[in-house]
Scaffold this active site. Structure first.
Site, PDB file in Angstrom:
ATOM      1  CE  LYS A   1      67.442 -10.680  37.437  1.00  0.00           C
ATOM      2  NZ  LYS A   1      68.760 -10.011  37.291  1.00  0.00           N
TER       3      LYS A   1
ATOM      4  CD  GLU B   1      63.220  -9.148  21.405  1.00  0.00           C
ATOM      5  OE1 GLU B   1      64.159  -8.960  20.607  1.00  0.00           O
ATOM      6  OE2 GLU B   1      62.027  -9.116  21.058  1.00  0.00           O
TER       7      GLU B   1
ATOM      8  CB  CYS C   1      71.387  -6.809  21.055  1.00  0.00           C
ATOM      9  SG  CYS C   1      70.018  -5.639  21.025  1.00  0.00           S
TER      10      CYS C   1
ATOM     11  CD  GLU D   1      76.095  -9.799  21.604  1.00  0.00           C
ATOM     12  OE1 GLU D   1      76.072 -10.708  22.444  1.00  0.00           O
ATOM     13  OE2 GLU D   1      75.126  -9.051  21.394  1.00  0.00           O
TER      14      GLU D   1
END
Ligand code: NAP
Length: 498
Positions: free
Chosen positions: A186, A262, A296, A393
């Site tokens: 997906k 992750e 990331c 982030e």
């Protein structure tokens, strides 16, 4: 690469199958279609199928039906299918790079880099498929024989984000195929085209029907929840935000689903005064600006030792200020758009928060007018510890520079985050480097480099950046379960363990 024209763009988009891929058939979604947008213009590129939870269940049905046969498919042949897919991607690298730039926005040269990086996972795992082994041992008391074997975990659900549309897929699909697992994939709804192209490549190179099934959907929450609750699913590998990762872990507790997570990062980039400053600035440009900061692994907090902090910040500002911003298909563009208006607004909010608390923009600091979701490459100095962008982030082209004094100070600041994916460290003192590496709470460290990703190395985090490793010899372990067999070589003489 040939010149990119509108006709070429349309050809590349038109060549991608835009339906669901289930049991080896391309089919429509029960919920109609949804649009995929070019983030550089805000215009629709194409429409893709919108799967319902029932469509997703049909994809899992296909993965379950193919599981036993695929698990016993010869490892060499599994590896050779991966190898053929690798070669096809390499042959079609330019076209796949253009497709990626159109849906995701990154400059074409970066897309090309990702296509090659993505393909490399398939080559790596084509070689690992034939190295799945076990062991045989004599028990300590000499009475038993201990045999272990490693078997595919079974049908997997692989959920990927929009920032690396192809590589985040091959990092999971490669080891899953090599291990003998079947799967439902997906991709993110914003960048599904690269993965649809990949599914079509696997079809072309002879991957049996049902091994890889792909669904796209506008309702990820309920559609994925249906699969996660299904007892036939044996594994979930998720790459995405920590927030969604937590939610999925809760859902997965219902069936004690095996997980790889992750998740997000907040990488510190630490420069000591003994470092090669030119190398550190170039490393920072790479660690910050790759993918427009939407990675990331992006350097999120840049810590420079006080003696060199001003010099480092001003050199970095000069480099970022000279980068060409524009549509990724244009010649010489180094910085593309943010993925969408929401992401750009979030980046700007973090910048305005830092400026409101006293930070100075040495360069940039605002969104760009006009079509698309562009944001100026930005360097901030005098960033206060309370600024939100030091704990959140950023996921954009913004580099906050903060001065530190000692090794202890650097370690305390670097570890002061819930995340633990990667840290970057620049020093010419090896002893200091090793001391720092041991103290940094991250799954990965870059020593005198701004790039750690490598298909031959185990990628992954600690703390709330998740768990599990992708790539390297470790990557295939995520898709294997160890079975232990106790063998009594002298059946008539059963004894107590000793
Ligand atoms: P995201 O919002 O968490 O989405 C990731 C994927 O999960 C997408 O396919 C998304 O589908 C799906 N999703 C969203 N809500 C869901 C739900 N309730 N249930 C099941 N699936 C759901 O993350 P993103 O914004 O795409 O990606 C950026 C994040 O990924 C950043 O935090 C980044 O650090 C992280 N990331 C981590 C790594 C790593 O290796 N550690 C690598 C790359 C990115 P939709 O597209 O339909 O929403």
């Amino acid at each position: 690469m040939t010149t990119i024209t509108q006709t070429l763009e349309q050809q590349v988009i038109g060549s991608v199958p835009v339906q669901l891929y289930i049991a080896g058939e391309w089919q429509g979604g029960a919920n109609g279609t949804l649009a995929v947008e070019d983030p550089a213009t805000g215009e629709a590129l194409t429409e893709i199928a919108d799967a319902s939870p029932e469509d997703a269940t049909a994809a899992l049905d296909a993965a379950v039906a193919a599981a036993e046969q695929w698990a016993s498919h010869p490892p060499r042949e599994r590896g050779e299918i991966l190898r053929r897919a690798y070669e096809t991607i390499i042959d079609r690298a330019d076209e796949l790079a253009l497709l990626m730039t159109l849906e995701m926005g990154k400059p074409i040269s970066e897309s090309r880099g990702e296509v090659l990086y993505a393909a490399e996972f398939l080559r790596w795992f084509s070689e690992e498929a034939v190295r799945i082994d076990g062991r045989y041992a004599v028990s300590p008391n000499g009475q038993m024989r201990l045999l272990t074997m490693r078997q595919p975990v079974g049908p997997c659900l692989l959920i990927t984000p929009w920032n690396f549309p192809l590589a985040m897929g091959t990092r999971k699909i490669g080891p899953a195929i090599a291990a003998g697992c079947t799967m439902v994939v997906k991709p993110a709804k914003q960048t599904p085209l690269s993965m649809l192209a990949l599914a079509s490549i696997f079809e072309d190179v002879g991957l049996p029907a049902g091994v890889l099934n792909l669904i796209t959907t506008n309702s990820a929450g309920p559609t994925m929840a249906t699969l996660i609750a299904d007892r036939r699913l044996r594994k979930l590998s998720f790459t995405g935000s920590t927030e969604i990762g937590r939610e999925l872990m809760q859902q997965a507790s219902g069936t004690l689903l095996r997980l790889s997570m992750e998740l997000g990062g907040n990488a510190p980039f630490i420069v000591f005064d003994d470092a090669d400053l030119n190398a550190a600035v170039e490393g920072a440009v790479l660690a910050k600006m790759r993918n427009m900061g939407e990675a990331c692994t992006a350097a999120n907090r840049l810590y420079a030792q006080r003696e060199i902090a001003d010099e480092f910040a001003s050199r970095l500002a000069e480099r970022l200020g000279s980068m060409k911003v524009g549509r990724g298909t244009e010649e010489g563009v180094q910085v593309g758009p943010m993925i969408d208006g929401i992401q750009r607004a979030k980046v700007d909010e973090l910048v305005q928060d830092a400026v409101g608390r006293g930070a100075r923009a040495l360069v940039g600091g605002a969104a760009l007018d006009g079509a698309g979701y562009f944001y100026e490459p930005t360097v901030l100095a005098d960033v206060q510890a309370s600024s939100k962008l030091l704990t959140e982030e950023i996921f954009g082209p913004v580099a906050p520079v903060v001065a530190f004094d000692t090794e202890d100070d650097a370690v305390a600041r670097a570890n002061d985050t819930e995340y633990g994916l990667v840290a970057y460290l620049y020093t010419s003192n090896l002893s200091r480097g090793l001391r720092m590496i041991e103290r940094l709470e991250t799954g990965m460290v870059g020593l005198n480099t701004g790039l750690v990703s490598n298909p031959a190395a185990p990628f992954g985090g600690v703390k709330q950046s998740g768990f599990g490793r992708e790539g390297g010899p470790e990557g295939i372990d995520e898709y294997l379960a160890t079975k232990y067999v106790a063998i009594n070589p002298t059946p008539g003489e059963e004894k107590r363990p000793g």
